[in-house]
Design a protein around this motif. Structure first.
Motif, short mmCIF file in Angstrom:
data_model
loop_
_atom_site.label_atom_id
_atom_site.label_comp_id
_atom_site.label_asym_id
_atom_site.label_seq_id
_atom_site.Cartn_x
_atom_site.Cartn_y
_atom_site.Cartn_z
N GLY A 138 29.66 36.13 33.30
CA GLY A 138 29.70 36.39 34.36
C GLY A 138 28.92 35.71 35.27
O GLY A 138 28.52 35.94 36.28
N LYS A 139 28.76 34.33 35.00
CA LYS A 139 28.08 33.22 35.57
C LYS A 139 28.70 32.70 36.89
O LYS A 139 28.28 32.62 37.80
CB LYS A 139 27.88 32.00 34.60
CG LYS A 139 27.44 30.96 35.15
CD LYS A 139 27.27 29.90 34.12
CE LYS A 139 28.42 29.58 33.40
NZ LYS A 139 29.46 28.88 34.29
N SER A 140 29.92 32.64 36.82
CA SER A 140 30.78 32.08 37.89
C SER A 140 30.68 33.13 39.04
O SER A 140 30.75 33.21 40.23
CB SER A 140 32.18 31.53 37.66
OG SER A 140 32.04 30.29 36.85
N SER A 141 31.22 34.67 38.45
CA SER A 141 31.25 35.66 39.33
C SER A 141 29.85 35.86 40.10
O SER A 141 29.77 36.28 41.04
CB SER A 141 31.62 36.90 38.61
OG SER A 141 31.74 38.05 39.25
N ALA A 142 28.61 35.68 39.45
CA ALA A 142 27.24 35.93 40.06
C ALA A 142 27.16 34.81 40.93
O ALA A 142 26.61 35.13 42.14
CB ALA A 142 26.16 35.73 39.07
N GLY A 143 27.73 33.66 40.77
CA GLY A 143 27.62 32.48 41.98
C GLY A 143 28.33 32.85 43.17
O GLY A 143 28.00 32.78 44.44
N ASN A 144 29.45 33.43 42.94
CA ASN A 144 30.25 34.20 44.14
C ASN A 144 29.66 35.20 44.96
O ASN A 144 29.81 35.32 45.80
CB ASN A 144 31.58 34.70 43.53
CG ASN A 144 32.66 33.38 43.26
OD1 ASN A 144 32.65 32.36 43.76
ND2 ASN A 144 33.62 33.77 42.23
N SER A 145 28.88 35.99 44.25
CA SER A 145 28.30 37.06 44.82
C SER A 145 27.11 36.31 45.62
O SER A 145 26.91 37.26 46.63
CB SER A 145 27.46 37.99 43.75
OG SER A 145 28.57 38.71 42.95
#
Length: 221
Positions: free
Chosen positions: A20-27
């Motif tokens: 969920g690394k990239s998704s966390a960056g988007n958040s």
């Protein structure tokens, strides 16, 4: 801070594939800058810097409200399905020096899944990888993002009961970074209020470091 009425925080996200690394960056950015989806192979193959718009109403300093900007460097996972350790290491080291070499890095965010146990070998691999980039001060400049918190909640764990049941490996890691951790449900878009709460927590961690940054210069081996 180049502008006395504006603050920029520099962050980099690290983690395994499908953490969920990239998704966390988007958040953190409030955007969809980084590609993020389920895949049988590693999705992120190169470093990419995302920048947020000016965010108001998040923080104050010396009695004055500051506009906040967030910069997030998304990095390839390690282990990676298509890149060697050396390729990931060289790519990340070069990007850190290029984007944060002068201003420095406020926080490295180690992304772990809250719905999966953290094994000693995985933890050792992740922390050794961080130490390669951040050096001996890595603990002072690292926070843990526990993603998929919604899955842990569905299994009946509140934040408190989760930590009571967590492995000694995870608890030791959290202790080593002075309990700088955040639970994140990144399977849905954060509301404006939820994102503000997330950013304020990160700012608290940065404030604990007296707003220091870690300078990252490129070194040839």
């Amino acid at each position: 801070m180049a502008d006395s009425k504006e603050m920029t925080i520099n962050l980099a996200v690290f983690g395994r594939s499908q953490s969920g690394k990239s998704s966390a960056g988007n958040s953190l950015l409030g955007s969809s800058d980084f590609e993020s989806h389920r895949s049988p192979s590693s999705v992120t193959t190169r470093c990419r810097l995302g920048r947020s718009c000016r965010i108001s109403g998040i923080t104050r300093r010396n009695g004055c409200e500051l506009a906040l900007r967030v910069q997030v460097l998304d990095t390839p996972s390690y282990p990676h399905s298509g890149l060697s350790k050396e390729q990931v290491r060289d790519t990340v080291r070069s990007a850190l020096a290029h984007h944060f070499g002068e201003e420095g890095l406020h926080l490295a965010l180690l992304v772990l899944r809250a719905d999966l146990p953290l094994c000693p070998d995985e933890c050792d691999q992740a922390t050794q990888f961080l130490q390669e980039f951040l050096g001996p001060a890595w603990k002072d400049f690292t926070a843990v993002l526990l993603t998929h918190a919604d899955k842990a909640e569905e299994a009946g764990f509140s934040e408190e009961t989760y930590l009571h049941s967590a492995s000694s490996t995870l608890l030791s890691l959290l202790s080593s970074v002075e309990h700088k951790y955040i639970f994140l449900d990144n399977q849905k878009s954060l509301t404006k209020w939820e994102r503000a709460v997330l950013l304020r927590k990160l700012l608290d961690f940065i404030r604990q470091n007296n707003y220091q940054t870690l300078l990252l210069k490129h070194s040839k081996e």
